[in-house]
Design an enzyme around this catalytic site. Structure first.
Site, PDB file in Angstrom:
ATOM      1  N   ASP A 149       1.067  -0.658  -0.155  1.00  0.00           N
ATOM      2  CA  ASP A 149       0.011  -0.024   0.347  1.00  0.00           C
ATOM      3  C   ASP A 149       1.149   1.162   0.085  1.00  0.00           C
ATOM      4  O   ASP A 149       1.835   0.820  -0.723  1.00  0.00           O
ATOM      5  CB  ASP A 149      -0.594   0.163   0.865  1.00  0.00           C
ATOM      6  N   HIS A 217      -3.648   6.346   3.784  1.00  0.00           N
ATOM      7  CA  HIS A 217      -4.254   5.138   3.300  1.00  0.00           C
ATOM      8  C   HIS A 217      -3.655   3.564   3.583  1.00  0.00           C
ATOM      9  O   HIS A 217      -4.095   2.725   3.910  1.00  0.00           O
ATOM     10  CB  HIS A 217      -4.686   4.802   1.574  1.00  0.00           C
ATOM     11  N   SER A 553     -11.092  -0.968  -0.598  1.00  0.00           N
ATOM     12  CA  SER A 553     -10.184  -0.760  -0.015  1.00  0.00           C
ATOM     13  C   SER A 553      -9.830  -0.822   1.783  1.00  0.00           C
ATOM     14  O   SER A 553      -9.698  -1.752   2.105  1.00  0.00           O
ATOM     15  CB  SER A 553      -9.144   0.699  -0.495  1.00  0.00           C
TER      16      SER A 553
END
Ligand code: NAG
Ligand code: NAG
Ligand code: NAG
Ligand code: NAG
Ligand code: NAG
Ligand code: NAG
Ligand code: NAG
Ligand code: NAG
Ligand code: NAG
Ligand code: NAG
Length: 770
Positions: A149, A217, A553
């Site tokens: 990620d 994220h 996600s």
């Protein structure tokens, strides 16, 4: 897709980037331009010595021409490299022995809705997603989850190693150093961190050459999957409670492959290569290609990397994408990947509108409205504030420059949102510019997502409830109202619901494998965030260490966390057994005890949610599992049209006597031992499918019987009609015959087969495609 123009823009932007590197546009000036290409050469440890030499030979060839060409060498988990090549060089290498594919380094996207302004929200993980039967939070397991990620914010409380035992001795990974990251940032929870430098130097931002997350994220995803329990987590007081990962006892290894601009294929393959040799047990990827631009299997970095990981027993969990609700939008759909769709949880964020007639209308949004609680602010409908130069329709919908500042100043503006493609945030801009003090946006386009609007009093009302507001405005010459600040609502019903953004089946790779596989919470999820975030901070507050965002996600780490728990409980289980356990124990019923629906109110099908919504304790004890082995995957490669030569290069474990069946056809894919069933019924009166189940229950002697849910017009016969397991027969096969009197199916039909021994229910959904 109405109202999702921001999303469309996002997709097209990605498409441009993608084509920018992949299209060999016949422009002569470009012929000598060197781009980064990935040269993929199959298994690294093939027993065939001549294949291993091929890697060295091809690489030497490249280096002889230009010693600086090499970008990354893959040699642990599989074989190949990334290098700067001209188009001609790439084409010539593609024909060298041992080369499976040569393709331009693609840019993939994070599967978050973060990039949409109007999709910044919140919620919270808490108990609804935590396996309740697992060990104490203070204990630790030796299961290692790898996350590919944007990196990690190691100081987040979720990554504390308090109470954890020593790092598993088999761990071979590393904690890479950079100017803002060193070995003291890793601990017994965060046991590894790597980053991958951008080979093009496009990204000369120093901040990218580090495992440290500058986006948020990666930190969010990692803490959702394996974060330690943190009490008193909240987003500025919203969704308050304790935050915990799905498998708080597991270890975390971080591979930073993405930056703000996206995720490079060459970096993703580098991370797979490293993760395989580092010793991870489960990999979690909340990123992927855009539908329609998904590469084929031999040029898809995620499918290739995942294949080699799965061959080594590592379970790979990926997000399905955010391109729903159109069909065939699911990506990351190779059969060896566990593909995750998104669903809502039973928590909502309400910002209500109180009208002067003492009526309250329900709104959904996250804002810190400074307005008073009493309905004392004048309110005006957009069309009544029309600027001279625009149409009524534009003003009604509050399009840019459509409002007359003299009429709007100091008022709450009501804007319609039908089919116009402008986000709530864009309408806030219009209202603010004209001097408005609040926005009531009547629209269904945001669905279940509670968007974040900061300090501005803005809320979203459904078109159904909007009528009440419009009637009130009509009924008086002096309408007044207020917008209340957001309150967290618990036990919201119905939940789960499959949100519109979640990508849908069928799989465009193969309609003989049902995708997505499973659904998990991905709407308004609260989890850890980077600590230096200065964006969107409400006035007078410190940046929040948590954030609320949505996307598949966010769904993916719920499943990879659960998988880590299943592995902790059952360390000897194969990757496919864990996947099967998670799929066959899924539920299809919501908290109203009714079938799970989609955002638009339709009963959900396996194309929306695969096997259904994940459950936490049931998947720890599934009773039976479907094990999909390497031979199944090799057969799959044959059935989709690869020849035996190529299959032998790709896989390290091809038995000497293995060959592609003479009559390889996509119909045979239905027979690989998958936990769900997909059959192409076109032009057929009957189809015969076989499966094998393995008893993993605590009792050796047990009998299972099938219960079939068949669509009307289709007969489903399961033989034998009883599976008698004993100490010596733990694996048993069965056949399913689908037959129909219908000459052709009008639409794809769904059903299920559930094996039960009275204690465990082992359910497989099926689809018959027209
Ligand atoms: C090894 O690979 C080469 C190249 O693909 C092939 O020609 C040869 O037959 C293989 N040898 C064995 C023993 O499989
Ligand atoms: C979990 O906690 C309970 C009570 O605090 C204790 O008895 C038990 O041994 C603990 N289990 C593990 C695996 O640490
Ligand atoms: C790591 O970085 C921290 C903070 O920048 C510093 O205090 C520490 O000495 C560094 N440790 C090592 C081993 O370099
Ligand atoms: C939780 O956070 C709130 C606000 O940040 C604070 O007032 C409260 O004391 C905290 N409670 C605990 C138990 O830490
Ligand atoms: C979801 O999508 C369906 C089908 O495109 C559409 O009719 C519906 O209005 C959408 N709902 C929401 C809440 O966006
Ligand atoms: C408001 O009044 C106008 C004119 O009387 C009418 O056309 C419109 O339908 C009314 N709107 C609502 C929501 O009642
Ligand atoms: C197998 O497929 C590859 C790639 O399409 C091709 O280059 C090769 O000639 C094929 N080999 C055989 C034996 O058909
Ligand atoms: C290949 O050999 C293995 C044992 O070495 C055997 O179990 C298997 O049935 C054989 N497969 C075929 C297709 O002959
Ligand atoms: C389904 O089977 C029919 C007949 O064999 C074939 O023409 C069609 O392409 C298949 N559909 C898919 C999606 O594979
Ligand atoms: C279905 O397939 C199995 C295994 O190939 C076979 O034993 C069985 O006879 C078949 N049944 C029918 C009705 O074709």
């Amino acid at each position: 897709m109405k109202g999702n123009n921001t999303l469309l823009l996002h997709l097209f932007y990605t498409l441009l980037l993608f084509l920018g590197v992949s299209a060999g546009n016949g422009n002569n000036d470009d012929t000598n331009r060197k781009e980064v290409y990935i040269v993929y050469m199959g298994a690294a440890d093939s027993t065939n010595v001549s294949l291993r030499n091929d890697h060295a030979q091809v690489l030497n060839l490249v280096l002889r021409r230009n010693e600086n060409a090499l970008v990354r060498n893959y040699k642990h988990g599989f074989s190949g490299f990334a290098a700067r090549l001209s188009k001609e060089e790439a084409a010539s290498i593609a024909h060298k022995p041992g080369v499976v594919s040569v393709f331009p380094d693609p840019i993939l996207n994070l599967h978050t809705t973060r990039s949409w302004e109007f999709l910044k929200y919140q919620t919270h993980v808490k108990i609804d997603t935590k396996p309740n039967a697992v060990s104490n939070s203070s204990s630790s397991s030796d299961i290692i989850l790898g996350v590919l990620d944007t990196g990690i914010w190691p100081e987040a409380a979720s990554f504390s190693d308090e109470g954890m035992g020593p790092v598993p001795s088999r761990w071979k990974g590393t904690c890479m150093k950079s100017q803002d990251f060193n070995s003291s940032n890793c601990n017994r929870k965060l046991i590894g961190a790597r980053f991958y430098t951008d080979p093009t130097g496009n990204d000369d931002d120093e901040g990218d050459n580090t495992p440290r997350d500058s986006v948020g994220h990666g930190t969010h995803v990692a803490s959702t999957a394996v974060g330690a329990t943190v009490t008193n987590a909240s987003y500025y007081g919203l969704a308050a409670g304790s935050a915990t990962g799905g498998s708080s006892e597991s270890r975390l290894a971080v591979y930073r492959v993405c930056s703000n601009f996206g995720c490079r294929g060459s970096a993703i393959l580098g991370a797979f290569d490293d993760a395989i040799s580092d010793g991870v047990d489960v990999l979690s990827l909340s990123l992927g290609a855009s539908p329609g631009f998904q590469p084929d299997l031999t040029t898809d970095p995620i499918a290739l990397g995942a294949f080699h990981a799965v061959e080594r027993g590592i379970l790979v969990v990926c997000s399905a994408g955010n391109s729903g609700p159109s069909s065939s939008t699911v990506v990351n759909d190779a059969p060896w990947i566990l593909t995750v769709a998104a669903s809502t949880i039973d928590r909502d964020f309400q910002s209500d509108v109180v009208l002067g007639v003492d009526k309250t209308v329900k709104g959904r949004a996250i804002n810190f409205s400074p307005l008073s609680n009493s309905a004392e602010y004048p309110m005006i409908y957009g069309e009544s504030a029309k600027a001279a130069s625009t149409s009524l329709a534009e003003a009604r919908q509050c399009h840019p420059d459509s409002l007359d500042a003299n009429k709007v100043k100091g008022k709450i503006v009501v804007c319609d949102g039908k089919n116009d493609g402008y986000s709530t945030s864009e309408k806030i801009g219009t209202v603010k510019e004209a001097g408005g003090i609040g926005l009531v946006h009547i629209t269904d386009q945001n669905g279940a997502i509670a968007s974040y609007y900061g300090d501005f009093p803005a809320t979203v009302i459904s078109s159904k409830d909007g009528v009440t507001i419009l009637q009130y405005i009509n009924s008086t010459s002096n309408p007044v109202a207020t917008i209340l600040p957001t309150a967290t609502v618990l036990d919201y019903k119905p939940a789960p619901v499959v949100p519109n953004f979640s990508s849908r089946g069928p799989s465009s790779l193969s309609s003989n494998i049902l995708k997505p596989d499973i659904a998990a919470p991905g709407v308004n999820i609260l989890a850890a965030w980077i600590g230096n975030n200065a964006d969107d901070v409400p006035k007078g507050r410190k940046p929040s260490l948590y954030n609320i965002i949505s996307g598949t996600s966010m769904a993916c780490p719920h499943v990879s966390g659960l998988a880590s728990s299943v592995k902790t409980r059952n360390p000897t289980w194969s990757a496919s057994a864990i996947k099967s356990a998670i799929m066959t124990s899924a539920i299809q019923i919501n908290n109203l005890k009714a079938p799970i629906t989609t955002d638009s109110g339709r009963v959900a099908t396996p194309y929306d949610y695969g096997a259904g919504e994940m459950t936490t304790s049931e998947s720890l004890q599934p009773g039976l599992v479907y094990e999909t082995n390497t031979i199944d995957y090799l057969n799959y490669l044959c059935y989709i049209g690869l020849n035996i030569t190529t299959v032998k290069v790709i896989s390290r474990t091809v038995p000497a006597n293995f060959s592609c069946p003479k009559d390889s056809s996509s119909d045979l894919i239905s027979n690989i031992n998958y936990p769900s069933i997909a059959v192409n019924f076109t032009g057929k009166a009957a189809v015969n499918v076989s499966r094998t189940v393995t008893n993993v229950g605590e009792e050796d002697e047990t009998a299972y019987s099938p219960v079939v849910e068949a669509p009307s017009g289709v007969k489903v016969t399961v033989t034998p009609d009883k599976l008698q397991f004993t100490k010596s027969s733990k694996k048993l096969g069965y056949q399913v015959i689908f037959s129909s009197t219908l000459t052709s199916l009008k639409e794809d039909l769904f059903g299920s087969i559930t094996w039960s021994n009275g204690k465990y229910m082992v359910r497989s959904p099926f689809v018959l495609t027209k």
